[in-house]
Design a protein around this motif. Structure first.
Motif, PDB file in Angstrom:
ATOM      1  N   SER A 113      -3.625   7.621   1.883  1.00 11.42           N
ATOM      2  CA  SER A 113      -3.628   7.607   0.424  1.00 11.42           C
ATOM      3  C   SER A 113      -3.428   9.037  -0.057  1.00 11.42           C
ATOM      4  O   SER A 113      -3.993   9.977   0.509  1.00 11.42           O
ATOM      5  CB  SER A 113      -4.966   7.063  -0.059  1.00 11.42           C
ATOM      6  OG  SER A 113      -4.997   6.992  -1.449  1.00 11.42           O
ATOM      7  N   ARG A 167     -13.246  -0.207   3.156  1.00 12.60           N
ATOM      8  CA  ARG A 167     -11.994  -0.973   3.087  1.00 12.60           C
ATOM      9  C   ARG A 167     -11.741  -1.598   4.443  1.00 12.60           C
ATOM     10  O   ARG A 167     -12.062  -0.991   5.463  1.00 12.60           O
ATOM     11  CB  ARG A 167     -10.829  -0.059   2.714  1.00 12.60           C
ATOM     12  CG  ARG A 167     -10.835   0.327   1.281  1.00 12.60           C
ATOM     13  CD  ARG A 167      -9.675   1.207   0.910  1.00 12.60           C
ATOM     14  NE  ARG A 167      -9.360   1.055  -0.495  1.00 12.60           N
ATOM     15  CZ  ARG A 167     -10.077   1.574  -1.481  1.00 12.60           C
ATOM     16  NH1 ARG A 167     -11.141   2.295  -1.234  1.00 12.60           N
ATOM     17  NH2 ARG A 167      -9.729   1.379  -2.735  1.00 12.60           N
ATOM     18  N   ASN A 222      -7.384  -4.143  -2.159  1.00  3.89           N
ATOM     19  CA  ASN A 222      -8.341  -4.134  -3.264  1.00  3.89           C
ATOM     20  C   ASN A 222      -8.849  -5.553  -3.532  1.00  3.89           C
ATOM     21  O   ASN A 222      -9.295  -6.223  -2.618  1.00  3.89           O
ATOM     22  CB  ASN A 222      -7.725  -3.424  -4.469  1.00  3.89           C
ATOM     23  CG  ASN A 222      -7.499  -1.952  -4.153  1.00  3.89           C
ATOM     24  OD1 ASN A 222      -8.236  -1.367  -3.368  1.00  3.89           O
ATOM     25  ND2 ASN A 222      -6.493  -1.340  -4.716  1.00  3.89           N
ATOM     26  N   ASP A 266     -10.419   6.384  -8.976  1.00  3.41           N
ATOM     27  CA  ASP A 266      -9.779   6.736  -7.712  1.00  3.41           C
ATOM     28  C   ASP A 266      -9.579   8.247  -7.620  1.00  3.41           C
ATOM     29  O   ASP A 266     -10.528   8.993  -7.348  1.00  3.41           O
ATOM     30  CB  ASP A 266      -8.471   5.927  -7.629  1.00  3.41           C
ATOM     31  CG  ASP A 266      -7.778   6.010  -6.291  1.00  3.41           C
ATOM     32  OD1 ASP A 266      -8.160   6.852  -5.486  1.00  3.41           O
ATOM     33  OD2 ASP A 266      -6.838   5.239  -6.036  1.00  3.41           O
ATOM     34  N   CYS A 279       0.835  -1.207   0.000  1.00  3.33           N
ATOM     35  CA  CYS A 279       0.000   0.000   0.000  1.00  3.33           C
ATOM     36  C   CYS A 279       0.861   1.245   0.000  1.00  3.33           C
ATOM     37  O   CYS A 279       2.091   1.177  -0.027  1.00  3.33           O
ATOM     38  CB  CYS A 279      -1.036  -0.019   1.123  1.00  3.33           C
ATOM     39  SG  CYS A 279      -0.509   0.730   2.664  1.00  3.33           S
ATOM     40  N   SER A 298      -6.853   2.341   5.738  1.00  5.14           N
ATOM     41  CA  SER A 298      -6.215   2.332   4.417  1.00  5.14           C
ATOM     42  C   SER A 298      -4.722   2.612   4.525  1.00  5.14           C
ATOM     43  O   SER A 298      -3.986   2.431   3.571  1.00  5.14           O
ATOM     44  CB  SER A 298      -6.857   3.385   3.507  1.00  5.14           C
ATOM     45  OG  SER A 298      -6.547   4.688   3.952  1.00  5.14           O
TER      46      SER A 298
END
Ligand SMILES: Nc1nc2c(c(=O)[nH]1)N[C@H]1C(S)=C(S)[C@@H](COP(=O)(O)OP(=O)(O)OC[C@H]3O[C@@H](n4cnc5c(=O)[nH]c(N)nc54)[C@H](O)[C@@H]3O)O[C@H]1N2
Ligand SMILES: Nc1nc2c(c(=O)[nH]1)N[C@H]1C(S)=C(S)[C@@H](COP(=O)(O)OP(=O)(O)OC[C@H]3O[C@@H](n4cnc5c(=O)[nH]c(N)nc54)[C@H](O)[C@@H]3O)O[C@H]1N2
Ligand code: SF4
Ligand SMILES: [Mo]
Length: 721
Positions: A178, A598, A604, A136, A12, A175
């Motif tokens: 991001s 998530r 994913n 995204d 990630c 997550s």
């Protein structure tokens, strides 16, 4: 002999430093690297799964071709020839644009794929390029393109120095961040509070991040632009605009004031679901904080007003003087300066054949991929290459795309799994796994909250006769070039050099040159103590290149349409979109909308075959508020039928007060059911695909980004029997 290899985790955007303990050909343990200056020992539960991925018996290790009687292994030589033949045949018959490419998310975690994916795109010479970008963050990138001059010059929240962090539609505790490379977000958020700051989360779900915040407010999905417009409206109305030093190079403040004039908190409040006094309090606290930052992610991008929402976030940061200052939204200064090394980002050079949306950064919206294959006419897609992507599970109406893929003359997949997408391929070219290749993060240093660099050596030599993504891309590109001669002279020369050097050496040389040319480098002066690949490789834990520094206006990318280095606060097209936002106030909102989720142990769609990540309770369940369930006669654990305009799925329900009434939540990446996949573990945890419900007709009109959050659904108890 046991040994330890230090590198970064490629699963990630946090890019944590890891220690891979190895004995012979086996990984014995994976731990956080305490000496990594960026992550300082932090890892999440997923890092250990790199071992599972390395060992996964389902991972393809040899090219395979589909035949009438099933998959058949073939040599690399034959595989490249077969892959290229089909592409060339489609191009000869129907033109270059009959062949498309889709690039998936793991490309950005893979130096070879990132560098040589472009070589393949050039060799294809097609205008039909699609990627996960338009599922995204394209809205945010488009805003940066318009405001700052480059879709790659992306502002990043300076989480370690801020006093007030307003988080919209992001769940970095799960997550791991991001467009914000910041390993260990739970501790970073706690430190904001320990130094007397505040964390405020706006989300239709009481998320894991909300649990660590001072304040959490539910918001009706898709209404963030109304909230943001109201916040900005208040700042103008109360005379709280403080652009500070930014004022000297920001244009368009008066236009913004006009654009938000109709959005008083009282006008927006009901639709947003947050009271006008709360909106006022947030506006004042944000403006009064010595250093504040507003940060938005998936929940602000994958919605019908994705671009306008992303724009308003930048505006809020700028008009409070928080852009380009410590504790606000800043710009990283990466060791490979992609922005300087690439031509300026562009938009609108061509348009989607089916939808008329403009290309952005060379790409068309992935939401239009299926219809581009289905719709007859000039430029209809007849052949496709997928590189590290699983669009059948990741793009809207994936079930329809799955049917469309079946009709292609030729599908080439560069991927190590036989999954929901690649099962339709005519040939699969599987690269080595992440531990069998070198790596360097070119992409995520652009979004880092602290500048740094880390070279990751391969842990294992690739098995004999294996190929990396780089090898595959270069081999395929050269076969296409020989067959058609599509490359220009310079590109053809570069390809020749690449073939002579080998992709691995070529990447190292390119990286070394880029590091030397960066502000941290020594140029080509060997006596200067700057960053070179050799020095970087010696610093096995990675190097720290210091905190983010104010750097505007000097670093604003040069652009074609404006001479001086200035910020456009009010790009014409987003300002115009405010009329659509005003109209939306009059629409009746749907009774029930679906958003995504998530979970900590997912990546994913492709982590469900890794045994250590699928233990524990079933996770593909629908979260629903008890009041919404009661109104429909649904009890805890019941299976329900969810239907949208495009599809129907059935899942068990989990009742929780942690979601806003009127909102239901389903994770993405599941639905491992199709015949012919080779994912034994994932198939046992199949779940359903949220993207059999998402609607490709709904896009953010400015960026073409898919709408994956906040779309209407109906939910009924599953009929018995
Ligand atoms: N409804 C809904 N849909 C979503 C999202 C959502 O939140 N909700 N999120 C969206 C987002 S943010 C993203 S980024 C996309 C992701 O969309 P995609 O990138 O299309 O999907 P992934 O699930 O990441 O699949 C990655 C594929 O790459 C392969 N792979 C992994 N590593 C490598 C490698 O090193 N080389 C090669 N060649 N292949 C590799 C895997 O086997 C897998 O097939 O999904 C989007 N879709
Ligand atoms: N564990 C794990 N980590 C991952 C991934 C993964 O699959 N699993 N995927 C990686 C990828 S590709 C990406 S792009 C990043 C994404 O990183 P994030 O954006 O941080 O992750 P999400 O969980 O998608 O967070 C989106 C949040 O928006 C909320 N939301 C939905 N609609 C709205 C809305 O209209 N308004 C507001 N304010 N909120 C809304 C959702 O409830 C959710 O909490 O995560 C990366 N990290
Ligand atoms: S947060 Fe987890 S998955 Fe992400 S880089 Fe760090 S260890 Fe890997
Ligand atoms: Mo993503």
């Amino acid at each position: 002999m046991p040994r330890v290899v230090y590198r970064t985790c490629t699963l990630c955007e946090a890019c944590c430093g890891i220690e891979v303990h190895v004995d012979g050909g086996c990984v014995t343990a994976i731990a956080g690297d305490q000496h990594d200056p960026s992550s300082q020992g932090y890892i999440c539960a997923k890092a250990g799964a790199l071992k599972d991925l390395h060992e996964d018996p389902d991972r393809l290790r040899q090219p395979i071709r589909r035949t009438a009687t099933g998959w058949e292994p073939l040599s690399w030589r034959d595989a490249f020839a077969y892959a290229a033949e089909g592409i060339l045949a489609a191009q000869r018959r129907h033109g270059n644009d009959a062949v498309a490419i889709y690039l998936g998310e793991p490309v950005v975690h893979n130096l070879g794929a990132l560098l040589f994916g472009e070589t393949l795109v050039a060799a294809l010479g097609t205008k039909k390029r699609f990627s996960a970008n338009s599922l995204d963050q394209f809205p945010k990138q488009l805003v940066c393109h318009w405001m700052y001059g480059s879709g790659l010059f992306v502002s990043v929240p300076d989480v370690d120095r801020t006093d007030y962090m307003l988080i919209l539609g992001a769940n970095p505790v799960v997550s791991n961040g991001s467009l914000m490379t910041a390993p260990g977000m739970p501790a970073r958020l706690r430190r904001i509070r320990e130094r007397g700051g505040r964390v405020v989360v706006i989300d239709p779900r009481h998320t894991e991040t909300a649990r660590l915040a001072d304040e959490h407010h539910f918001i009706r999905p898709g209404t963030d632009p109304l909230l943001l417009a109201a916040l900005i409206h208040i700042l103008f109305a109360e005379g709280r605009i403080r652009t500070g030093r930014l004022g000297a190079f920001v244009d368009g403040l008066a236009v913004v004031e006009q654009a938000v004039a109709a959005f008083a908190p009282e006008a927006a409040s009901e639709r947003v679901g947050i009271g006008p006094e709360t909106i006022r309090a947030i506006a004042r606290a944000f403006a009064d904080a010595p250093r504040a930052v507003c940060y938005g992610r998936m929940g602000t991008n994958t919605v019908p007003f994705g671009t306008t929402t992303s724009w308003l976030i930048e505006v809020l940061n700028i008009i409070t003087g928080n852009l380009d200052r410590p504790g606000g939204a800043m710009f990283a200064n990466p060791p490979v300066d992609v922005i300087r090394l690439q031509p300026p980002t562009q938009r609108g050079r061509w348009r989607s054949r089916t939808r008329g949306t403009p290309e952005f950064m060379g790409e068309l919206p992935t939401a239009t991929l299926a219809e581009e294959i289905e719709t007859p006419g000039d430029g209809q897609i007849r052949a496709l290459v997928t590189l590290a992507g699983n669009p059948v599970l990741s793009s809207p109406a994936g079930h329809r795309l799955s049917d469309a893929l079946r009709t292609l003359d030729h599908l080439v997949s560069i991927d190590f799994y036989l999954n929901e997408t690649t099962r339709h391929a005519h040939v699969i070219l599987p690269p080595v796994g992440p531990l069998e290749r070198d790596h360097f993060d070119v992409a995520f240093q652009l979004f880092a909250v602290r500048n740094g660099a880390h070279w990751s050596p391969a842990v294992f030599d690739p098995p004999p006769d294996a190929r990396s993504d780089a090898d595959i891309l270069v081999a395929l590109a050269s076969r296409l070039h020989w067959g058609r001669g599509g490359l220009g002279r310079v590109q053809a020369l570069a390809l020749r050099a690449l073939l002579a050097l080998g992709s691995e050496r070529a990447s190292r040389i390119a990286l070394d040159l880029a590091l030397r040319a960066s502000p941290y480098g020594n140029g080509i002066r060997p006596w200067r103590n700057g960053l070179t690949l050799k020095r970087l490789r010696r610093a096995v834990h990675g190097v720290d290149l210091g905190p983010l520094q104010p750097s505007l206006p000097d670093r604003l990318p040069a652009r074609a349409d404006r001479g001086a280095r200035r910020i456009e606060l009010a790009p014409r097209e987003v300002v115009a979109d405010m009329a659509r936002l005003r109209e939306s106030l009059a629409h009746r909102p749907p009774a029930l909308v679906l958003i995504g989720r998530r979970e900590a142990r997912t990546v994913n769609s492709w982590s469900h075959n890794l045994p250590s990540l699928v233990t524990g309770p079933l996770r593909c369940v629908l979260d629903m508020h008890p009041a919404d369930a009661a109104a429909r006669g649904i009890g805890p654990g019941d299976r329900v039928r969810i239907s949208s305009r495009v599809g129907v799925v059935e899942v068990p329900v989990r009742l929780t007060n942690g979601v806003m009434p009127g909102v239901v939540v389903l994770p993405h990446g599941y639905g491992h059911r199709g015949d012919g996949i080779q994912l034994a573990v994932a198939a046992a945890h199949a779940g359903v695909s949220i993207n059999d419900l998402t609607d490709p007709a709904e896009i953010d009109p400015l960026s073409g980004n898919a709408v994956l959050n906040g779309f209407p659904v109906r939910i009924e108890p599953r009929p018995r029997g």
